[in-house]
Motif scaffolding. Structure first.
Motif, mmCIF file in Angstrom:
data_model
loop_
_atom_site.group_PDB
_atom_site.id
_atom_site.type_symbol
_atom_site.label_atom_id
_atom_site.label_comp_id
_atom_site.label_asym_id
_atom_site.label_seq_id
_atom_site.Cartn_x
_atom_site.Cartn_y
_atom_site.Cartn_z
ATOM 1 N N LEU A 57 0.816 -1.220 0.000
ATOM 2 C CA LEU A 57 0.000 0.000 0.000
ATOM 3 C C LEU A 57 0.848 1.268 0.000
ATOM 4 N N LEU A 58 2.143 1.128 0.240
ATOM 5 C CA LEU A 58 3.008 2.284 0.460
ATOM 6 C C LEU A 58 3.737 2.764 -0.796
ATOM 7 N N ARG A 59 3.319 2.307 -1.952
ATOM 8 C CA ARG A 59 4.006 2.727 -3.173
ATOM 9 C C ARG A 59 3.860 4.238 -3.381
ATOM 10 N N LYS A 60 4.976 4.900 -3.555
ATOM 11 C CA LYS A 60 4.986 6.365 -3.727
ATOM 12 C C LYS A 60 4.632 6.726 -5.158
ATOM 13 N N ASN A 61 3.736 7.690 -5.326
ATOM 14 C CA ASN A 61 3.419 8.188 -6.659
ATOM 15 C C ASN A 61 4.335 9.335 -7.039
ATOM 16 N N ALA A 82 7.300 3.579 11.435
ATOM 17 C CA ALA A 82 7.594 4.783 10.654
ATOM 18 C C ALA A 82 8.873 4.605 9.848
ATOM 19 N N ARG A 83 9.914 4.061 10.492
ATOM 20 C CA ARG A 83 11.177 3.830 9.774
ATOM 21 C C ARG A 83 10.970 2.870 8.605
ATOM 22 N N LEU A 84 10.212 1.809 8.862
ATOM 23 C CA LEU A 84 9.953 0.824 7.807
ATOM 24 C C LEU A 84 9.131 1.426 6.671
ATOM 25 N N ALA A 85 8.112 2.215 7.018
ATOM 26 C CA ALA A 85 7.259 2.833 5.998
ATOM 27 C C ALA A 85 8.079 3.694 5.053
ATOM 28 N N LEU A 86 9.041 4.412 5.607
ATOM 29 C CA LEU A 86 9.869 5.281 4.775
ATOM 30 C C LEU A 86 10.900 4.488 3.974
ATOM 31 N N LEU A 94 6.174 11.705 6.775
ATOM 32 C CA LEU A 94 5.477 10.631 7.474
ATOM 33 C C LEU A 94 4.278 11.232 8.188
ATOM 34 N N ASP A 95 3.092 10.722 7.885
ATOM 35 C CA ASP A 95 1.857 11.236 8.483
ATOM 36 C C ASP A 95 1.307 10.208 9.473
ATOM 37 N N ILE A 96 0.848 10.686 10.612
ATOM 38 C CA ILE A 96 0.268 9.811 11.634
ATOM 39 C C ILE A 96 -1.237 10.018 11.658
ATOM 40 N N ASN A 97 -1.978 8.934 11.504
ATOM 41 C CA ASN A 97 -3.439 9.017 11.502
ATOM 42 C C ASN A 97 -3.960 9.045 12.934
ATOM 43 N N MET A 98 -4.536 10.165 13.311
ATOM 44 C CA MET A 98 -5.202 10.301 14.603
ATOM 45 C C MET A 98 -6.627 10.805 14.378
ATOM 46 N N GLY A 99 -7.169 10.476 13.190
ATOM 47 C CA GLY A 99 -8.496 10.972 12.843
ATOM 48 C C GLY A 99 -9.462 9.929 12.344
ATOM 49 N N ASP A 133 14.040 10.910 9.733
ATOM 50 C CA ASP A 133 14.698 12.167 9.364
ATOM 51 C C ASP A 133 13.921 12.945 8.312
ATOM 52 N N VAL A 134 12.613 12.686 8.231
ATOM 53 C CA VAL A 134 11.727 13.477 7.371
ATOM 54 C C VAL A 134 10.685 14.155 8.263
ATOM 55 N N PRO A 135 9.990 15.177 7.759
ATOM 56 C CA PRO A 135 8.959 15.814 8.582
ATOM 57 C C PRO A 135 7.860 14.831 8.981
ATOM 58 N N VAL A 136 7.364 14.995 10.192
ATOM 59 C CA VAL A 136 6.274 14.173 10.717
ATOM 60 C C VAL A 136 5.041 15.058 10.863
ATOM 61 N N THR A 137 3.928 14.610 10.311
ATOM 62 C CA THR A 137 2.682 15.381 10.363
ATOM 63 C C THR A 137 1.588 14.546 11.031
#
Length: 321
Positions: A57-61, A82-86, A94-99, A133-137
């Motif tokens: 699911l993590l394929r970057k467009n 998070a490290r693995l996702a990147l 890296l975005d964290i779902n809290m919604g 080492d990337v922004p976290v949102t």
């Protein structure tokens, strides 16, 4: 607009939506002026346990900034996830779902469930920020329900924990997607934070986008369900915000050609079977509001091969306007 060290030239965000914003649809939206895209949310625990379906699911467009979104409620697992996702995706942030309001997610303490435990949510962001080492949102809602709206305190905690941006959907968890999004609350969030704030909820077209941008003062706008079958909404909103003439949507035959291209990309990514299952809902969305399309929507509901897709697309382009 800046997300940490990233410069966002076009702050129109495609909302991450499970079962919708796969690589194919994100690619199409990016071509049609979505400036930032985010993957479907993936489980941090599933990543740590090396689930192959989750990783896919993590394929970057290409064509936009792209974030990887994860969910979970354990700071250590979230940091590892998070490290693995990147590593898997190569995404820009890296975005964290809290919604997420869905019961199976929120009732387990993930997604919007974290708004009930703001101290834990803060620890999760702190752990993830240290791990990558990337922004976290962070994407969140107004709160769990009408009686526990805590978005002001919550987003301040996110900023203090090191989040580079927050996106606020102007509804509570209990509202799901009903009622009216509260742009007043998003305006208050924007007023108190020094990091960028992205507004989400009821951005249904260029006029609504203008009203939302002016009222909330948000740094960016996130479009969700309004783009179903209508990726041209980004083009229209971009023009409206720039004070330019709003372009008309293309003719139906040209919209259908874009739909078919999306399904071709989906076949490349998922294989024919899954691509056809996904096409059943997406194709019907592309026909929303099209007169006399019921006959073809029936056919679409039973698509099984790419040849079916090509045949139906050809007939629609020939018969409908």
């Amino acid at each position: 607009m800046k997300i940490g060290n990233l410069t966002v030239e076009n702050p129109l965000f495609l909302a991450p939506m499970a079962g919708v914003t796969d690589w194919a649809f994100r690619t199409v939206c990016a071509k049609l002026w979505a400036g930032v895209t985010v993957t479907e949310m993936v489980s941090s625990r599933a990543l740590v346990y090396q689930d192959k379906k989750t990783a896919k699911l993590l394929r970057k467009n290409e064509g936009s900034l792209c974030g990887a979104q994860i969910f979970g409620n354990d700071p250590e697992i979230m940091a590892r996830g998070a490290r693995l996702a990147l590593e898997i995706s190569g995404c820009d942030f890296l975005d964290i779902n809290m919604g997420c309001p869905m019961p199976k997610i929120a009732n387990s303490g993930d997604g919007c469930g974290l708004m009930r435990t703001p101290e834990l949510a803060q620890k999760i962001v702190e752990a993830v920020v240290k791990a990558v080492d990337v922004p976290v949102t962070v994407k969140c809602r107004l709160g769990w329900d009408k009686g526990s709206i805590n978005v002001l305190e919550f987003t301040k905690r996110m900023e203090d924990a090191g989040a580079a941006m927050v996106t606020v959907h102007g509804r509570t968890r209990s509202q799901l997607y009903s009622g009216v999004a509260d742009w007043d609350a998003i305006r208050k969030v924007k007023a108190q934070l020094s990091i960028p704030v992205v507004a989400n909820g009821d951005i249904t077209g260029p006029e609504a986008a203008l009203r939302c941008a002016k009222w909330t003062g948000a740094d960016g706008l996130m479009i969700g369900r309004s783009c179903f079958g209508d990726p041209w909404i980004f083009q229209q909103v971009k023009a409206a915000l720039a004070g330019e003439e709003i372009p008309e949507r293309p003719l139906l035959k040209d919209r259908i050609a874009v739909a078919v291209e999306q399904f071709r990309l989906a076949e490349q990514d998922h294989g024919e079977h899954v691509a056809c299952l996904e096409a059943r809902k997406h194709f019907a969305w592309y026909l929303r509001g099209v007169s006399h399309s019921g006959f073809y929507k029936q056919q679409i509901s039973s698509l099984t091969t790419m040849e079916d897709i090509y045949r139906v697309a050809k007939e629609i382009s020939r018969d409908l306007r």
